[in-house]
Design an enzyme around this catalytic site. Structure first.
Site, PDB file in Angstrom:
ATOM      1  N   GLU A1152       0.842  -1.209   0.000  1.00  0.00           N
ATOM      2  CA  GLU A1152       0.000   0.000   0.000  1.00  0.00           C
ATOM      3  C   GLU A1152       0.871   1.250   0.000  1.00  0.00           C
ATOM      4  O   GLU A1152       0.594   2.235  -0.693  1.00  0.00           O
ATOM      5  CB  GLU A1152      -0.901  -0.011   1.230  1.00  0.00           C
ATOM      6  CG  GLU A1152      -1.726   1.261   1.422  1.00  0.00           C
ATOM      7  CD  GLU A1152      -1.713   1.727   2.862  1.00  0.00           C
ATOM      8  OE1 GLU A1152      -1.853   2.948   3.077  1.00  0.00           O
ATOM      9  OE2 GLU A1152      -1.557   0.906   3.770  1.00  0.00           O
ATOM     10  N   ASP A1156       0.577   3.872  -3.081  1.00  0.00           N
ATOM     11  CA  ASP A1156       0.216   5.275  -2.863  1.00  0.00           C
ATOM     12  C   ASP A1156       1.104   6.197  -3.691  1.00  0.00           C
ATOM     13  O   ASP A1156       0.623   7.130  -4.342  1.00  0.00           O
ATOM     14  CB  ASP A1156       0.351   5.589  -1.362  1.00  0.00           C
ATOM     15  CG  ASP A1156       0.184   7.058  -1.057  1.00  0.00           C
ATOM     16  OD1 ASP A1156      -0.957   7.550  -1.122  1.00  0.00           O
ATOM     17  OD2 ASP A1156       1.192   7.722  -0.764  1.00  0.00           O
ATOM     18  N   ASP A1247      -7.030   1.390   0.950  1.00  0.00           N
ATOM     19  CA  ASP A1247      -5.679   0.866   1.176  1.00  0.00           C
ATOM     20  C   ASP A1247      -5.404  -0.352   0.299  1.00  0.00           C
ATOM     21  O   ASP A1247      -4.321  -0.484  -0.284  1.00  0.00           O
ATOM     22  CB  ASP A1247      -5.505   0.475   2.650  1.00  0.00           C
ATOM     23  CG  ASP A1247      -5.389   1.675   3.569  1.00  0.00           C
ATOM     24  OD1 ASP A1247      -5.214   2.790   3.050  1.00  0.00           O
ATOM     25  OD2 ASP A1247      -5.480   1.496   4.791  1.00  0.00           O
ATOM     26  N   GLU A1250      -4.659   0.552  -3.283  1.00  0.00           N
ATOM     27  CA  GLU A1250      -3.274   1.006  -3.437  1.00  0.00           C
ATOM     28  C   GLU A1250      -2.314  -0.170  -3.390  1.00  0.00           C
ATOM     29  O   GLU A1250      -1.327  -0.211  -4.148  1.00  0.00           O
ATOM     30  CB  GLU A1250      -2.937   2.013  -2.347  1.00  0.00           C
ATOM     31  CG  GLU A1250      -3.694   3.321  -2.467  1.00  0.00           C
ATOM     32  CD  GLU A1250      -3.450   4.261  -1.308  1.00  0.00           C
ATOM     33  OE1 GLU A1250      -3.508   5.486  -1.511  1.00  0.00           O
ATOM     34  OE2 GLU A1250      -3.211   3.771  -0.178  1.00  0.00           O
TER      35      GLU A1250
END
Length: 1435
Positions: A1152, A1156, A1247, A1250
């Protein structure tokens, strides 16, 4: 932490007594433990020793450590030392939350202070992590040093650090205690243990005993017997216990109330103090727990009321769903309410008298004792065992009728958390009891053992030992509080309690023998072997100790458990994941299982320790083994801190390269910048071409790079320079001619005033062979301001000559036509500028006459028709040759007018030359840019980034060019984030997301970028000069001419932030040119933590053989348009931390973290390409909308169906996801982007989206192009909606509109409404303190805030409303450019109160927000978190 260095008392006023001097002299000669009674002045002896040791030459560069066992003593001892010495004193203890990773801060503390007063654990931490070393301590003072035994931190310091140092490098030791012997049955053994541990001798006063006795008298000791408590009391029935006992054990367990422990304390209080005090304790304890439960359940209760009243079945909350409140809670609350008048709860401010019939005989005897000793200045201390005893006595004694107006009470207890789960509410006193007691405000202090030692109390008339004595230390130290000559020490013992009486007698009779054990010994007596009471000697022999070679940080059995606990406490988790903790199993051979939140292989998470002879030692041994291994794996750094565990002031980047401090760099920097313009002994001439016609020569002291620029649709360029040679006799004159000629040309065509400074370049006419045409220049300079002789000028000269009018200083015109048919006496025709005047003469006089200038106009002569030539006063130019020309780079239309010939001078300045001067500012600007960039590329070692991209990247906004680094900086920031993230992910495979996040923040921070920019001297290549030539910039600096030869640097000023922005902008330029591959080369050249210039696929190749991917992921791969090679990556990407706790695999957190950064770059690059003319701000806003949690969660559910396959082991999270998924499945891309503020899905959904994108990047062998294509494909619905013109959210719109209207007093307040028995949070919007909307109550305060702003905007804009802004705002009219953002960006809290009903505003307040957001035009759901800053509101 605080520093004390103000001397408030004269040190000379503290005169030591003879016995204190005796001890001080012996302390100078060796390490001693001063065994003196409480109140005998041991601290003064330590003060003398501190001043003496600090005066020694051997103490230079060393500090004094003053150790205390309790936090409460830090303040007292530090203040005493600071007031009575000129030394710099600092206080340190754990409650101050000092950052152990801030090594720079610790170094500064040790450099700036002489004496450190601290708790033992704080010193142990500094030694463990090598913040300081024992050899840099000159003196260690141990207050209450009898604690230096077993596994107390005192003993840990001595055993692991003091004794292991060579004797020559050890500090001096001075111990202080009133009771050096713990075990009277083995007095010599206790002494030997203490002396061996502290490497000191226990001494008493030998020569001045009489003086000691005089100033430290012993009190009269009295045994006060009391009867056994009765079976029954004359107390009102039913008691609160009887009422609460009707609830079964399951009820208490369901509420997480430790009823068994509370009940046991109730009965202890009943036996000791009586039914009223026991009931008081129980009432207060239950009030605390009920209040806690109501607060925890408040949101759930709000939700339940919504469900009932609105008929809703969907709960959009993303917070953990807590247990439903049982009706039993309200029944318990009813019971408590029935006793409110009996037990007032407002800080125990009780006025109800307490009869002695409600008290035990023990409490009655205490009452009689206090009454018997009462006097005008009477003071007493009562020692009890448990904190609820102290609190109850402090509140009940003043209300016993016989003691009314006699005693004024407070209680003093420790601050620790109760291990039984019983709250500390009954033991909380919210004022400084010690201070009040010393001041005499209170005269009776009820205290637990915390008051036995160390604290500075006045000598008391009466000390009562209310509860039994347990050991010699408690006996000696509590008795020491009664040190007046007439003081009394009362020991309360139950009648016929033979055992307790015998214990007291043994302590009383044994004390002289104990004292004799150390007072009569010879100084050369041998120490006995240490008898370690807690750890078996064989286990001590088998202990290991590890010292990190590079730093000296020390790992021991004593600190290993704490180090592991600290490591696990930093593991990131959400509300749905249990707190990660190490788990120990086994008895004499312990097994340790570390949490799965640590990204380690399974073999590094489980350890089995060696056999030991105690369970505690077995636990220490396996913890030691684990920490040592984790140090080898770089989980602990070289200072034995969790690697990059805090966001402190770090001085190194991820590569170990130092990060220079920015403290010495001013916010506005004065720097030397590369500049080609100089006049030196050697000059170079460069042919200037306009549209391929040679028009002039550009002369300067630098060989300029060939450059070209578009100016007024023409191509202007220079060729490579040739050296300009002079005849020695003519050089001075010819240089002067070029100087004067250029100045005039610049004045005529560029500036509004003549130049006075020496020029750094010349623009001159030249021959075809590139030689200056000095004859033409001499002819021009013969009449530098033009000729008034018009006799030779005819129509053939029109369109060629320049003219200047005496009445228009500096204005240059182009002669168009000589009007022999007109004169000043002619009448201006209708429609001309002179219309309305009878003659041109009158018109000219009127037009040109000013305050200090009378127009000079002839009466006759012809008039001249001319065109005003607009000056070329800007150096701006288009970077892109295809860019649409603007006003500043397009030839201006000529404005024609009439002037009299008699006021004009003509100048023979060829058109091609004045065109060259017009192009000169833009040409020089371009040459400067090219010169700097070429030098930058060589000096910085940059890859082949196109010239124009680098010029844009290094041009600051303050230059006011048509371009700047801002757009590229926005793109480069995302490049920096991703490149740094990929490197850190692979460099530190054993660090979790929290540690990686801190590492990344350090490697992308402004401080880091500034440091790296300074390392490569980036400031030398920045373009900051304004492009206006109102003040001609190409001049030599002031100074002697011999200092100006060959100057290639100029002084400029710009904000230091510019360096950081340019670093990112250069990365952006490289990414535009060559993608990630070139960005890695550029970042490496700039010194960034990118792991080197090699492409990712070469560094991190994907496996040669693909693994079999589970059929669980078949639909996911189809939806992604990507086939995975490694099943483990998909498994990791869908595993929530709550599930990872129970399997042997990692959670999605690291992926994650990578995803991101990937999404950020893909989205910003998409916007950068799609909107080439958008500003950085216009790029940032839609980027934020695309990657905010609601948008990603919508894609995760609607596009990928991730909610169906994610692995979760949390019922609350699964429930929240199942409630929210239907909302996200029907949301469109446009809805989620434009109205995303109405959604707040569980963060886990976004989350996992990502993490899947991060998994794609890793699985592809870090092929960015492949991963970016997948991201754009999946996000196409969201990306298509993005635009720089996206509407703001309601809060932002409200902010901007009210600020523009001039209102400075708009705010949101979090208010509470009482709904039945529950106070429900809501948001209200106020203008000048008047509620416009609200409080709106919703499951989500964020949604309530946005809804309040949305409704308030329409009300405030409605001129017919009584709550319009015009009606409410009384701010004075102010301009919008000075209006700050209003205060509403911070939620202020208001107390719980009943708000009056307002039919216009509050009729729908309680439930309508959630209804609006789940039905009708608003559409959908609501959010949960209160956002308190503008950036959070945007996402």
């Amino acid at each position: 932490m605080s520093t004390l260095n103000t001397q408030q008392a004269d040190p000379n006023s503290l005169l030591p007594r003879k016995y204190q001097e005796e001890v001080f002299v012996r302390a100078q000669k060796g390490n001693i433990i001063a065994a003196l009674n409480t109140g005998s002045g041991k601290t003064l002896i330590s003060l003398l020793l501190i001043k003496w040791i600090m005066a020694q030459e051997s103490s230079a560069g060393k500090v004094v450590i003053f150790l205390v066992p309790k936090v409460t003593l830090v303040e007292q001892q530090a203040t005493f030392i600071a007031q009575n010495t000129p030394l710099r004193v600092i206080k340190l203890h754990g409650a101050l939350e000092v950052d152990l990773s801030d090594r720079t801060g610790w170094k500064r503390r040790f450099e700036n202070h002489d004496v450190f007063v601290m708790t033992a654990q704080m010193l142990l931490n500094t030694l463990t992590h090598s913040l300081w070393s024992m050899d840099r301590v000159s003196l260690m003072v141990f207050d209450e040093c009898h604690h230096a035994r077993k596994n107390h931190p005192y003993n840990g310091i001595l055993r692991e650090y003091f004794h292991l140092n060579p004797p020559s490098r050890r500090p001096k030791i001075f111990g202080m205690t009133a009771s050096p012997i713990w075990n009277p049955k083995d007095a010599l053994g206790s002494l030997a243990t203490l002396e061996a541990n502290m490497d000191s001798k226990v001494i008493g006063v030998r020569e001045h005993v009489d003086e000691l006795t005089k100033h430290s008298p012993k009190p009269i000791e009295i045994i006060q017997e009391y009867p056994f408590p009765p079976e029954e009391y004359d107390y009102p029935s039913p008691t609160i216990l009887q009422c609460l006992s009707v609830f079964d054990r399951a009820t208490w367990d369901d509420f997480d109330i430790p009823w068994y422990n509370i009940e046991m304390r109730y009965f202890a209080t009943l036996s000791n103090l009586g039914p009223y005090c026991a009931s008081l304790f129980l009432y207060t304890e239950m009030q605390h727990h009920v209040s806690r439960l109501v607060q925890e359940q408040k949101r759930t209760l709000c939700h339940n009321s919504h469900d009932v009243e609105d008929g809703m079945i969907i709960d959009g909350s993303s917070s953990p769903k807590t247990k439903e409140l049982s009706p039993d809670l309200f029944a318990i609350e009813e019971v408590l309410m029935g006793y409110e008048s009996f037990f007032p709860s407002a800080s125990f401010d009780m006025t109800l008298p307490v009869p002695l019939e409600w008290c035990t005989p023990k409490l009655r005897i205490l009452t009689e004792t206090l009454f018997a000793y009462k006097s005008s200045n009477f003071q007493a201390i009562i020692f009890v065992e448990q904190r609820q005893f102290a609190a109850c006595l402090a509140n009940v004694l003043p209300r016993i009728p016989v003691l009314k107006d006699i005693v004024r009470c407070a209680h003093l207890v420790g601050q620790g958390v109760n291990s039984e789960g019983v709250s500390n509410s009954i033991g909380t006193f919210h004022r400084d009891a010690v201070k009040l007691f010393k001041e005499g405000t209170i005269n009776v202090l009820i205290a637990t053992s915390v008051a036995e030692e160390g604290l500075d109390f006045p000598a008391c008339d009466l000390v009562v030992r209310f509860d039994p004595l347990q050991h010699m230390v408690g006996y000696v130290q509590s008795r020491g509080r009664a040190r007046n000559k007439a003081s009394t020490f009362v020991i309360m013992i139950q009648k016929d309690d033979v055992a307790q009486l015998a214990r007291y007698k043994a302590l009383q009779e044994g004390e002289p023998e104990v004292n004799k054990a150390y007072q009569t010994r010879q100084h050369d007596a041998e120490s006995m072997d240490v008898d370690e009471e807690d750890t078996h000697p064989a286990d001590l022999q088998e202990r290991e100790r590890y010292v990190v070679p590079s730093t000296g940080a020390v790992l021991t059995y004593d600190n290993s458990i704490n180090l592991l606990n600290y490591l696990c406490a930093l593991i990131p988790r959400d509300d749905f994941t249990p707190i990660p903790m190490p788990r120990y199993t086994g008895d004499f051979q312990a097994t340790l299982q570390l949490p799965r939140g640590l990204p380690l292989l399974q073999q590094h998470l489980k350890y089995t320790g060696p056999m030991r002879r105690s369970k505690k030692e077995a636990k220490r041994a396996v913890a030691y083994q684990a920490v040592k291994r984790l140090r080898e794996l770089d989980v602990f750094d070289e200072y034995l801190l969790p690697a990059v565990s805090t966001k402190g002031k770090h001085t190194e980047d991820a590569e170990g390269k130092s990060i220079a401090s920015a403290q010495g760099i001013p916010h506005i920097m004065t720097v030397s910048v590369r500049d080609p313009w100089a006049i030196g002994p050697v000059l170079w001439i460069h042919s200037v071409f306009i549209d391929n016609r040679r028009v002039a020569g550009l002369v300067t002291g630098t060989s300029l790079p060939p450059s070209e620029v578009i100016f007024q649709r023409s191509e202007v360029r220079i060729e490579a320079g040739e050296r300009l040679y002079f005849d020695e006799d003519d050089e001075y004159e010819e240089r002067s001619i070029m100087q004067q000629y250029t100045k005039l040309g610049i004045w005529y065509r560029n500036t509004a005033s003549p130049l006075t400074s020496q020029l750094s370049l010349y623009l001159v006419p030249i021959f075809n062979d590139n030689r200056p045409d000095f004859d033409m220049m001499r002819s021009f300079l013969a009449e530098p301001y033009g000729s008034r002789d018009w006799s030779s000028i005819g129509e053939g000269d029109c369109g060629r000559l320049l003219i200047m009018n005496d009445n228009e200083f500096g204005r240059v015109r182009l002669l168009q036509r000589i009007r022999q048919d007109l004169s000043p006496a002619s009448a201006p025709p209708s429609g001309s500028a002179g219309e309305g005047f009878s003659t041109y003469y009158e018109y000219f006089v009127h037009k040109w006459t000013r305050k200090r200038w009378v127009a000079r106009v002839p009466q006759d002569g012809p008039l001249l028709e001319s065109a005003i030539l607009t000056r070329s006063d800007s150096g701006t130019y288009p970077l892109n040759a295809k860019e649409k020309p603007t006003r500043k780079n397009t030839a201006p239309a000529l404005k024609h007018s009439i002037v009299p010939q008699g006021t004009c001078r003509w100048i023979d300045f060829p058109r091609y030359l004045y065109q060259a001067f017009e192009a000169l500012p833009a040409l020089c600007h371009r040459i400067t840019d090219v010169y700097r960039i070429q030098h930058a590329k060589i000096a910085l070692g940059l890859p082949p980034i196109p010239l124009n991209l680098l010029i844009e990247a290094l041009t600051l906004p303050c230059a006011n060019a048509k371009y700047s680094n801002q757009r590229m900086e926005t793109l480069g920031d995302a490049v920096l984030q991703l490149c740094t993230t990929v490197h850190l992910m692979n460099k530190y495979p054993n660090r979790h997301e929290g540690q990686l996040s801190i590492l990344r923040s350090q490697s992308v921070s402004n401080k880091y970028l500034l440091s790296r920019a300074k390392d490569v001297d980036l400031e030398q290549y920045l373009n900051s000069e304004t492009q206006s030539v109102y003040k001609w910039r190409y001049v030599l600096p002031d100074g002697p001419s011999d200092e100006l030869q060959g100057v290639r640097l100029v002084t400029r000023e710009f904000p230091r932030r510019s360096l950081q922005d340019c670093m990112e902008a250069v990365l952006g330029a490289s990414f535009i040119t060559g993608g990630i591959e070139m960005s890695l080369q550029t970042g490496t050249a700039l010194g960034l933590s990118f792991g080197g210039p090699h492409p990712w696929p070469l560094r991190y190749p994907k496996p040669l053989q693909a693994s079999l991917v589970s059929s669980l992921f078949a639909n996911l791969q189809d939806n992604l348009g990507y086939t995975f090679h490694e099943n483990r990556l998909l498994l990791e990407a869908i595993t929530h931390p709550s599930f990872a706790c129970d399997i042997n695999g990692p959670s999605y957190q690291r992926l994650e973290f990578l995803g991101d950064a990937l999404l950020d770059l893909v989205v910003i690059k998409y916007l950068y390409n799609k909107f080439p003319y958008a500003t950085s701000h216009e790029l940032a806003w839609p980027r934020t909308r695309a990657i905010c949690a609601p948008a990603l969660a919508c894609l995760a559910v609607k596009k990928l169906g991730l909610h169906k396959i994610m692995l979760v082991n949390s019922a609350e999270l699964s429930d929240a996801i199942s409630r929210y998924a239907p909302l996200l499945e029907v949301a469109s891309g446009e809805e989620i982007v434009k109205r995303g503020w109405r959604y707040d899905p569980p963060k886990a959904i976004s989350d996992i989206f990502e993490s899947i994108m991060g998994a794609v990047l890793v699985d592809s062998g870090y092929n960015y192009e492949v991963a970016a294509a997948v991201v754009e494909f999946v996000m196409e619905d969201v990306l298509a909606v993005l635009s720089p013109s996206l509407a703001k959210d309601p809060v932002s719109e409200l902010m901007e509109w009210t600020a523009g209207a001039g209102c400075r007093n708009v705010s949101f307040k979090k208010m509470q409404k009482l709904s039945g028995k529950v106070a429900r949070d809501g948001i209200a919007l106020l203008v000048h303190g008047i509620v416009v909307v609200g409080p709106l109550v919703s499951m989500s305060l964020t949604v309530a805030k946005f809804a309040a702003a949305d409704r308030a905007l329409s009300i405030l804009q409605d001129a017919s409303s009584q709550r319009s802004l015009a009606q409410l705002c009384n701010c004075k009219t102010i301009t919008t450019d000075v209006v700050p953002l209003v205060s509403s960006l911070v939620l202020e809290e208001a107390p719980v109160e009943e708000f009056p009903s307002d039919n216009n505003i509050d009729i729908e307040e309680m439930e309508e927000v959630d209804m609006l957001l789940t039905a009708g035009s608003y559409g959908l759901a609501h959010s949960v978190q209160v956002m308190t800053d503008h950036d959070s509101l945007m996402c």
